[in-house]
Scaffold this motif. Structure first.
Motif, PDB file in Angstrom:
ATOM      1  N   LEU A  24      52.865  -6.476  -1.867  1.00 49.18           N
ATOM      2  CA  LEU A  24      53.816  -6.395  -2.982  1.00 49.18           C
ATOM      3  C   LEU A  24      54.411  -4.992  -3.094  1.00 49.18           C
ATOM      4  N   ARG A  25      53.556  -3.987  -3.020  1.00 48.45           N
ATOM      5  CA  ARG A  25      54.044  -2.610  -3.129  1.00 48.45           C
ATOM      6  C   ARG A  25      55.050  -2.294  -2.027  1.00 48.45           C
ATOM      7  N   ALA A  26      54.779  -2.762  -0.816  1.00 46.75           N
ATOM      8  CA  ALA A  26      55.699  -2.502   0.297  1.00 46.75           C
ATOM      9  C   ALA A  26      57.064  -3.128   0.014  1.00 46.75           C
ATOM     10  N   LYS A  27      57.070  -4.328  -0.543  1.00 42.95           N
ATOM     11  CA  LYS A  27      58.340  -5.001  -0.836  1.00 42.95           C
ATOM     12  C   LYS A  27      59.082  -4.317  -1.984  1.00 42.95           C
ATOM     13  N   LEU A  28      58.346  -3.791  -2.962  1.00 45.49           N
ATOM     14  CA  LEU A  28      58.990  -3.076  -4.070  1.00 45.49           C
ATOM     15  C   LEU A  28      59.571  -1.745  -3.587  1.00 45.49           C
ATOM     16  N   ARG A  29      58.864  -1.075  -2.666  1.00 49.56           N
ATOM     17  CA  ARG A  29      59.357   0.219  -2.160  1.00 49.56           C
ATOM     18  C   ARG A  29      60.622   0.064  -1.331  1.00 49.56           C
ATOM     19  N   GLN A  30      60.809  -1.108  -0.728  1.00 48.03           N
ATOM     20  CA  GLN A  30      62.045  -1.343   0.015  1.00 48.03           C
ATOM     21  C   GLN A  30      63.250  -1.309  -0.917  1.00 48.03           C
ATOM     22  N   VAL A  31      63.035  -1.631  -2.201  1.00 51.02           N
ATOM     23  CA  VAL A  31      64.112  -1.624  -3.186  1.00 51.02           C
ATOM     24  C   VAL A  31      64.190  -0.271  -3.891  1.00 51.02           C
ATOM     25  N   ALA A  32      63.037   0.244  -4.311  1.00 50.16           N
ATOM     26  CA  ALA A  32      62.997   1.514  -5.050  1.00 50.16           C
ATOM     27  C   ALA A  32      61.885   2.384  -4.463  1.00 50.16           C
ATOM     28  N   PRO A  33      62.182   3.178  -3.430  1.00 51.84           N
ATOM     29  CA  PRO A  33      61.145   3.933  -2.703  1.00 51.84           C
ATOM     30  C   PRO A  33      60.336   4.894  -3.571  1.00 51.84           C
ATOM     31  N   ALA A  34      60.932   5.453  -4.615  1.00 54.41           N
ATOM     32  CA  ALA A  34      60.239   6.470  -5.407  1.00 54.41           C
ATOM     33  C   ALA A  34      59.416   5.884  -6.549  1.00 54.41           C
ATOM     34  N   ALA A  35      59.561   4.607  -6.808  1.00 52.84           N
ATOM     35  CA  ALA A  35      58.882   3.990  -7.947  1.00 52.84           C
ATOM     36  C   ALA A  35      57.469   3.555  -7.568  1.00 52.84           C
ATOM     37  N   GLU A  36      56.604   3.445  -8.579  1.00 44.56           N
ATOM     38  CA  GLU A  36      55.232   2.958  -8.405  1.00 44.56           C
ATOM     39  C   GLU A  36      54.913   2.018  -9.564  1.00 44.56           C
ATOM     40  N   ALA A  37      55.536   0.847  -9.543  1.00 44.66           N
ATOM     41  CA  ALA A  37      55.393  -0.089 -10.665  1.00 44.66           C
ATOM     42  C   ALA A  37      53.971  -0.601 -10.812  1.00 44.66           C
ATOM     43  N   ILE A  38      53.276  -0.820  -9.694  1.00 48.46           N
ATOM     44  CA  ILE A  38      51.905  -1.335  -9.739  1.00 48.46           C
ATOM     45  C   ILE A  38      50.938  -0.177  -9.580  1.00 48.46           C
ATOM     46  N   GLN A  39      50.115   0.044 -10.591  1.00 44.42           N
ATOM     47  CA  GLN A  39      49.181   1.152 -10.604  1.00 44.42           C
ATOM     48  C   GLN A  39      47.768   0.674 -10.269  1.00 44.42           C
ATOM     49  N   THR A  40      47.044   1.486  -9.491  1.00 45.74           N
ATOM     50  CA  THR A  40      45.635   1.214  -9.205  1.00 45.74           C
ATOM     51  C   THR A  40      44.778   1.924 -10.239  1.00 45.74           C
ATOM     52  N   ARG A  41      43.904   1.195 -10.896  1.00 49.21           N
ATOM     53  CA  ARG A  41      42.940   1.788 -11.826  1.00 49.21           C
ATOM     54  C   ARG A  41      41.581   1.728 -11.140  1.00 49.21           C
ATOM     55  N   ARG A  42      41.184   2.849 -10.554  1.00 48.03           N
ATOM     56  CA  ARG A  42      40.009   2.875  -9.683  1.00 48.03           C
ATOM     57  C   ARG A  42      38.770   2.349 -10.390  1.00 48.03           C
ATOM     58  N   GLY A  43      38.091   1.435  -9.709  1.00 45.58           N
ATOM     59  CA  GLY A  43      36.887   0.836 -10.257  1.00 45.58           C
ATOM     60  C   GLY A  43      37.149  -0.242 -11.277  1.00 45.58           C
ATOM     61  N   LEU A  44      38.439  -0.463 -11.607  1.00 51.33           N
ATOM     62  CA  LEU A  44      38.777  -1.435 -12.647  1.00 51.33           C
ATOM     63  C   LEU A  44      39.696  -2.536 -12.142  1.00 51.33           C
ATOM     64  N   GLY A  45      40.797  -2.145 -11.488  1.00 49.09           N
ATOM     65  CA  GLY A  45      41.742  -3.161 -11.022  1.00 49.09           C
ATOM     66  C   GLY A  45      43.147  -2.610 -10.921  1.00 49.09           C
ATOM     67  N   TYR A  46      44.123  -3.392 -11.392  1.00 49.83           N
ATOM     68  CA  TYR A  46      45.540  -3.043 -11.252  1.00 49.83           C
ATOM     69  C   TYR A  46      46.280  -3.305 -12.563  1.00 49.83           C
ATOM     70  N   SER A  47      47.388  -2.583 -12.729  1.00 52.47           N
ATOM     71  CA  SER A  47      48.234  -2.789 -13.907  1.00 52.47           C
ATOM     72  C   SER A  47      49.699  -2.559 -13.538  1.00 52.47           C
ATOM     73  N   TYR A  48      50.576  -3.070 -14.400  1.00 52.27           N
ATOM     74  CA  TYR A  48      52.010  -2.826 -14.250  1.00 52.27           C
ATOM     75  C   TYR A  48      52.429  -1.756 -15.250  1.00 52.27           C
ATOM     76  N   SER A  49      53.067  -0.704 -14.744  1.00 56.13           N
ATOM     77  CA  SER A  49      53.517   0.406 -15.591  1.00 56.13           C
ATOM     78  C   SER A  49      55.046   0.427 -15.638  1.00 56.13           C
ATOM     79  N   PRO A  50      55.647  -0.011 -16.756  1.00 57.07           N
ATOM     80  CA  PRO A  50      57.114  -0.001 -16.850  1.00 57.07           C
ATOM     81  C   PRO A  50      57.729   1.378 -16.671  1.00 57.07           C
ATOM     82  N   GLU A  51      56.998   2.415 -17.126  1.00 59.86           N
ATOM     83  CA  GLU A  51      57.524   3.770 -17.036  1.00 59.86           C
ATOM     84  C   GLU A  51      57.622   4.251 -15.597  1.00 59.86           C
ATOM     85  N   ARG A  52      56.826   3.679 -14.687  1.00 59.04           N
ATOM     86  CA  ARG A  52      56.841   4.114 -13.288  1.00 59.04           C
ATOM     87  C   ARG A  52      57.682   3.169 -12.422  1.00 59.04           C
ATOM     88  N   ALA A  53      58.290   2.132 -13.035  1.00 64.33           N
ATOM     89  CA  ALA A  53      59.026   1.134 -12.272  1.00 64.33           C
ATOM     90  C   ALA A  53      60.446   1.563 -11.989  1.00 64.33           C
TER      91      ALA A  53
END
Length: 229
Positions: A200-229
């Motif tokens: 998913l991240r690879a496909k999102l970077r093809q559209v917006a290379p500098a964005a990081e919409a999906i965040q890794t929360r180490r030891g917990l899981g993943y989240s979506y961050s609108p501010e980084r999208a």
């Protein structure tokens, strides 16, 4: 009436599956070769494929890979092998479930019912199209746009991204994301969530290379961050 395609080269096994599935209210088609199955699937839709891993003309894994290039039809693997790596490989390439021989035909019928139930179109309780930041989720067409561009997603990727977008900043564990896919947490598939997130991240970077919409929360899981999208 659901239409189930059985791809199995052992006639005795196929006969028991046909009997159990038709008694459970399904229509069935039985083919013994992977090539013939692929030709049929290109011509006409079915609701689910029961696929033997060991076919005379090809590997069931290779057939599933070819199928996933043009279809997201649910797949249930049959195999004589019980190694965990085989289960993981089968699920990672797009299977929905995995049954090891010898098996009970009733068990297979029950698993087919469960797969069809969770993959059936659900009654919508949200708008047909919903916007969240730069994403637009179109449930009618099962499509997600990012910064105005349509994303080419597998069924699992669509459901994962949809779950993350529905609750911005919420941290989802791998087990919770498995629930979003309709998979039980005991199928040896938790770590493959990481593979889907990577894709998913690879496909999102093809559209917006500098964005990081999906965040890794180490030891917990993943989240979506609108501010980084």
């Amino acid at each position: 009436m659901p239409h189930i395609l059985i791809v199995e080269d052992e006639a005795a096994i196929a006969d028991t599956l046909v009997y159990a599935l038709e008694a459970d209210g399904n229509a069935t088609t039985w083919l013994s070769l992977g090539g013939a199955a692929l030709d049929l699937l290109r011509r006409e839709p079915v609701d689910l494929v029961i696929l033997d891993v060991g076919l005379p003309d090809t590997s069931g894994f290779e057939l599933c890979k070819a199928l996933r290039r043009f279809s997201e039809v649910p797949v249930l693997f049959l195999t004589a092998r019980n190694a965990e790596i085989d289960r993981v490989v089968g699920l990672e390439i797009g299977a929905d479930d995995y049954v090891v021989k010898p098996f009970s035909p009733r068990e297979v019928a029950a698993r087919v019912r469960a797969i069809l139930k969770r993959t059936a179109p659900r009654e919508r309780q949200v708008p047909v199209a919903a916007a969240t930041g730069p994403f637009r989720v179109d449930l009618e067409r099962v499509r997600i746009h990012y910064h105005g561009q349509p994303l080419v997603l597998t069924r699992h990727e669509f459901r994962l991204l949809q779950a993350l977008l529905a609750q911005p900043e919420r941290v989802f564990s791998r087990e919770q994301l498995l629930d979003a896919l309709g998979l039980a947490s005991d199928v040896g598939y938790e770590r493959n969530i990481d593979s889907h997130i990577k894709s998913l991240r690879a496909k999102l970077r093809q559209v917006a290379p500098a964005a990081e919409a999906i965040q890794t929360r180490r030891g917990l899981g993943y989240s979506y961050s609108p501010e980084r999208a």
